[in-house]
Design an enzyme around this catalytic site. Structure first.
Site, PDB file in Angstrom:
ATOM      1  N   LYS A   1    -140.489  83.137  53.277  1.00 34.22           N
ATOM      2  CA  LYS A   1    -141.002  83.543  54.591  1.00 34.22           C
ATOM      3  C   LYS A   1    -140.462  84.940  54.938  1.00 34.22           C
ATOM      4  CE  LYS A   1    -137.216  81.196  56.947  1.00 34.22           C
ATOM      5  NZ  LYS A   1    -136.728  79.905  57.430  1.00 34.22           N
TER       6      LYS A   1
ATOM      7  N   TYR B   1    -126.017 110.727  71.423  1.00 34.27           N
ATOM      8  CA  TYR B   1    -126.130 110.263  72.805  1.00 34.27           C
ATOM      9  C   TYR B   1    -124.833 109.605  73.280  1.00 34.27           C
ATOM     10  CZ  TYR B   1    -131.239 110.566  72.333  1.00 34.27           C
ATOM     11  OH  TYR B   1    -132.526 110.989  72.148  1.00 34.27           O
TER      12      TYR B   1
HETATM   13  C1  LIG Z   1    -135.706  79.401  56.471  1.00 30.77           C
HETATM   14  C2  LIG Z   1    -135.734  77.992  56.089  1.00 30.77           C
HETATM   15  C3  LIG Z   1    -135.142  77.577  54.891  1.00 30.77           C
HETATM   16  C4  LIG Z   1    -134.308  78.470  54.015  1.00 30.77           C
HETATM   17  O1  LIG Z   1    -133.062  78.710  54.629  1.00 30.77           O
HETATM   18  P1  LIG Z   1    -131.887  79.493  53.901  1.00 30.77           P
HETATM   19  O2  LIG Z   1    -130.739  79.320  54.791  1.00 30.77           O
HETATM   20  O3  LIG Z   1    -132.339  80.908  53.826  1.00 30.77           O
HETATM   21  O4  LIG Z   1    -131.716  78.893  52.562  1.00 30.77           O
HETATM   22  C5  LIG Z   1    -135.333  76.251  54.514  1.00 30.77           C
HETATM   23  N1  LIG Z   1    -136.025  75.388  55.289  1.00 30.77           N
HETATM   24  C6  LIG Z   1    -136.575  75.761  56.470  1.00 30.77           C
HETATM   25  C7  LIG Z   1    -137.311  74.763  57.271  1.00 30.77           C
HETATM   26  C8  LIG Z   1    -136.441  77.063  56.905  1.00 30.77           C
HETATM   27  O5  LIG Z   1    -136.951  77.424  58.088  1.00 30.77           O
END
Ligand SMILES: *Cc1c(COP(=O)(O)O)cnc(C)c1O
Length: 364
Positions: free
Chosen positions: A36, A250
């Site tokens: 993702k 800044y």
């Molecule tokens: C993002 C996510 C993962 C992966 O998590 P990591 O900590 O990056 O391994 C797994 N399951 C779900 C439902 C997620 O949202």
């Protein structure tokens, strides 16, 4: 011209995956690789091309991300974690995670219309408090399973605080209870609850695991020695010789304490280099760590090159990565910025132009 480049070593990515597999030992545990947010800023298309044949599933947050992967020729199974979208599920042959009865009904209706059997995974609430069916889990799962043209291929949950063993076991046990009940009813879907940080609990492995950040080289307290596969670089835009007592950027939060060489780099908070890194972060120039000085601007950041008088305009600056014996990880940057490596990878990697390395050579 702005120069922000991420270099992703695909061999390191594959090695990380291999190390996770070795750690799991039990070959029957399936791997759902989480890609993702554009593979945590690493570029989902190339990441998936590299690993799709080595994992059982890819997982994205939304159908739109999966559509892009399909269009790029990714043909492995794709689990969609957080989307109610119906049409794209069928159009792109995706496996949705179902987190409500309504959603299941809409999917079932469309599956009937298309005369297809749709595989789904049902998400159940065990303590994450985010998405997932809740209340009478067993009844709802049975109700979903009874809808026409749906096949319950998986039942899953998500761990919310793996640092706390007792709490994690409460979550694991809730899923285990559902598993036992469903098994008794003759239902044997795949069960999964663990992301990267849950892998240390053998009881959290169930039938599949969902590693994300570990693939990209961050081990989140797990004894698997994965390596970061992304470096992020920029170039020096200008170097200025300023007398002692000069104010930088800044708010004049940095005043030179000596006659100084101040480098300017063409990246800022608009590029995901957070403003909270002002006067805290370091970058690497010529194998040496040098500090960020003054406030980070939208498109520019200043660095102190006084101890590196040989530095030149156009020279490479490593924001994330290693050079010589120096190293800056997403964990380091996260500590400086007061956040977590996930946010650093997705922000900085997300904005950078990507180049990929395989067999030690640039491949694109
Ligand atoms: C993002 C996510 C993962 C992966 O998590 P990591 O900590 O990056 O391994 C797994 N399951 C779900 C439902 C997620 O949202």
């Amino acid at each position: 011209m702005r120069f922000l480049e991420a270099e992703i070593d695909l061999d390191i990515l594959s090695e990380n995956l291999q190390k996770i597999k070795e750690f799991l030992k039990k070959k029957t545990i399936k791997i759902i690789a989480v890609v993702k947010a554009d593979a945590y800023g690493h570029g989902a298309e190339k990441v998936c091309q590299e690993i799709q044949n080595k994992v059982d599933y890819l997982a994205v947050a939304f159908c739109e991300e999966a559509a892009v992967l399909r269009q790029a020729g990714i043909n492995s199974k794709i689990l969609v974690l957080f989307d109610r979208e119906v049409n794209k599920v069928f159009k792109y042959n995706l496996t949705p995670v179902v987190f409500s009865l309504d959603q299941a009904k809409a999917l079932s209706l469309q599956a009937v219309r298309e005369s297809k059997i749709l595989s789904i995974h049902i998400k159940v609430e065990t303590g994450m408090g985010r998405v997932g069916i809740y209340g009478n889990l067993l009844e709802t799962i049975k109700e979903i399973a009874a809808l026409p043209n749906l096949k319950v291929e998986g039942v899953m949950s998500h761990l919310s605080q793996t640092e706390d063993k007792e709490w994690t076991y409460e979550q694991i046990n809730k899923l285990k209870e559902i598993k036992e009940k469903l098994n008794r009813l003759g239902m044997h879907p795949l069960f999964h609850i663990s992301a990267s940080s849950g892998i240390i609990y053998e009881d959290a492995l169930f039938d599949a695991v969902r590693p994300g950040i570990m693939l990209y080289g961050y081990n989140v307290n797990c004894p698997v020695s994965v390596n970061p596969c992304m470096q992020v670089k920029t170039k020096i835009l200008d170097i200025r010789r300023l007398p002692r007592g000069s104010s930088i950027s800044y708010g004049r939060t940095f005043i030179t304490k000596r006659n100084s060489l101040i480098g300017v780099i063409p990246i800022g908070y608009a590029d995901g280099y957070f403003r909270t890194l002002s006067n805290k972060a370091y970058v690497i120039v010529r194998d040496k760590k040098v500090p960020v000085v003054g406030r980070i601007c939208m498109d520019l950041t200043m660095i102190d090159l006084t101890d590196l008088p040989e530095a030149k305009v156009d020279e490479e600056v490593i924001l994330l990565g290693s050079s010589g014996s120096e190293k800056i990880t997403a964990e380091d940057i996260a500590d400086w910025a007061g956040t977590i490596p996930y946010e650093i990878l997705t922000s900085l990697g997300g904005k950078a132009k990507k180049r990929y390395i395989k067999g030690g050579k640039h491949v694109s």
